[in-house]
Design an enzyme around this catalytic site. Structure first.
Site, PDB file in Angstrom:
ATOM      1  N   GLU A   1       0.884  -1.163   0.000  1.00 16.02           N
ATOM      2  CA  GLU A   1       0.000   0.000   0.000  1.00 16.02           C
ATOM      3  C   GLU A   1       0.922   1.213   0.000  1.00 16.02           C
ATOM      4  O   GLU A   1       1.566   1.507   1.009  1.00 16.02           O
ATOM      5  CB  GLU A   1      -0.895   0.004   1.240  1.00 16.02           C
TER       6      GLU A   1
ATOM      7  N   ARG B   1       1.427  10.201   0.738  1.00 15.09           N
ATOM      8  CA  ARG B   1       1.942  11.230   1.655  1.00 15.09           C
ATOM      9  C   ARG B   1       3.122  11.960   1.033  1.00 15.09           C
ATOM     10  O   ARG B   1       3.624  12.916   1.605  1.00 15.09           O
ATOM     11  CB  ARG B   1       2.406  10.574   2.964  1.00 15.09           C
TER      12      ARG B   1
ATOM     13  N   THR C   1      -3.640   6.580   1.886  1.00 21.06           N
ATOM     14  CA  THR C   1      -3.762   7.991   2.264  1.00 21.06           C
ATOM     15  C   THR C   1      -4.290   8.814   1.088  1.00 21.06           C
ATOM     16  O   THR C   1      -3.794   9.892   0.777  1.00 21.06           O
ATOM     17  CB  THR C   1      -2.417   8.567   2.783  1.00 21.06           C
TER      18      THR C   1
ATOM     19  N   LYS D   1     -11.209  -0.287   6.650  1.00 28.22           N
ATOM     20  CA  LYS D   1      -9.962  -0.141   7.408  1.00 28.22           C
ATOM     21  C   LYS D   1     -10.320   0.368   8.806  1.00 28.22           C
ATOM     22  O   LYS D   1     -11.102   1.311   8.932  1.00 28.22           O
ATOM     23  CB  LYS D   1      -9.073   0.857   6.663  1.00 28.22           C
TER      24      LYS D   1
END
Length: 209
Positions: free
Chosen positions: A42, A46, A70, A130
């Protein structure tokens, strides 16, 4: 998300959550993951390098299972899809992000940590979620409490999970897999400590076997 993809993530058990600052680190890192038995990543948005890193990994190792993490905006969804990501992970539950993914048939795993958010997700047609930030949101006890009333929901806890507690999470029914950074710490990637990453990845695979 398709049952086939969920089953695949369930086989991996641990999903390395990766922050890549330099795109040239993407292929060596992918190589280490593939060669040490954990061909999944994953890659978090960021950093500026995220989309290019996903594309580099996808081109070099087409067999890898690669998601984008993210993800906060429609633009990032498009970038991730164009780069070759197979699924999207978000820290929270943004209905606009979910709908955008659904419009383009991109599986999304949004972050939740409360009953209200779980119900919002169910309303949007999602039941693989999640649980984030896992440890800070009550950890094992909260996971069990959240799963109890929602019998169709399964979770991917992420945040504060490491080798000391990963198997405690995985032992819970309907915890599909856990996200973790301990085997792919940003400092190890930055310093190109590929042997150390390889050792930690092997240990992680053996730990959850």
């Amino acid at each position: 998300m398709s049952q086939a993809m969920i089953k695949l993530l369930q086989q991996f058990k641990v999903i390395p959550v990766i922050q890549i600052n330099k795109v040239e680190h993407a292929i060596p890192l992918a190589k280490v993951l593939v060669e040490n038995g954990l061909p999944v990543a994953e890659v978090t948005f960021r950093t500026e390098a995220a989309a290019d890193a996903i594309k580099a990994m996808r081109d070099a190792y087409p067999q890898m299972c690669i998601g984008a993490g993210t993800v906060l905006t429609p633009e990032q969804i498009t970038q991730a899809k164009d780069a070759g990501a197979e699924f999207i992970v978000a820290p929270g539950l943004n209905p606009n992000t979910v709908r955008r993914c659904q419009e383009i048939n991109m599986p999304i795993v949004p972050g939740v940590n409360s009953p209200s958010q779980v119900e919002q997700a169910l309303e949007l047609g999602l039941n693989f979620l999640k649980f984030f930030p896992a440890e800070a949101s009550g950890g094992i006890a909260m996971v069990k409490s959240l799963l109890a009333p929602y019998v169709d929901v399964s979770l991917m806890p992420t945040g504060g999970i490491g080798k000391n507690n990963v198997n405690d999470y995985l032992a819970i029914d309907r915890v599909v897999c856990c996200g973790g950074t301990w085997m792919v710490a940003p400092s190890l990637i930055e310093n190109e400590q590929w042997d150390e990453v390889g050792k930690l990845v092997r240990e992680a695979v053996e730990l959850v076997a």
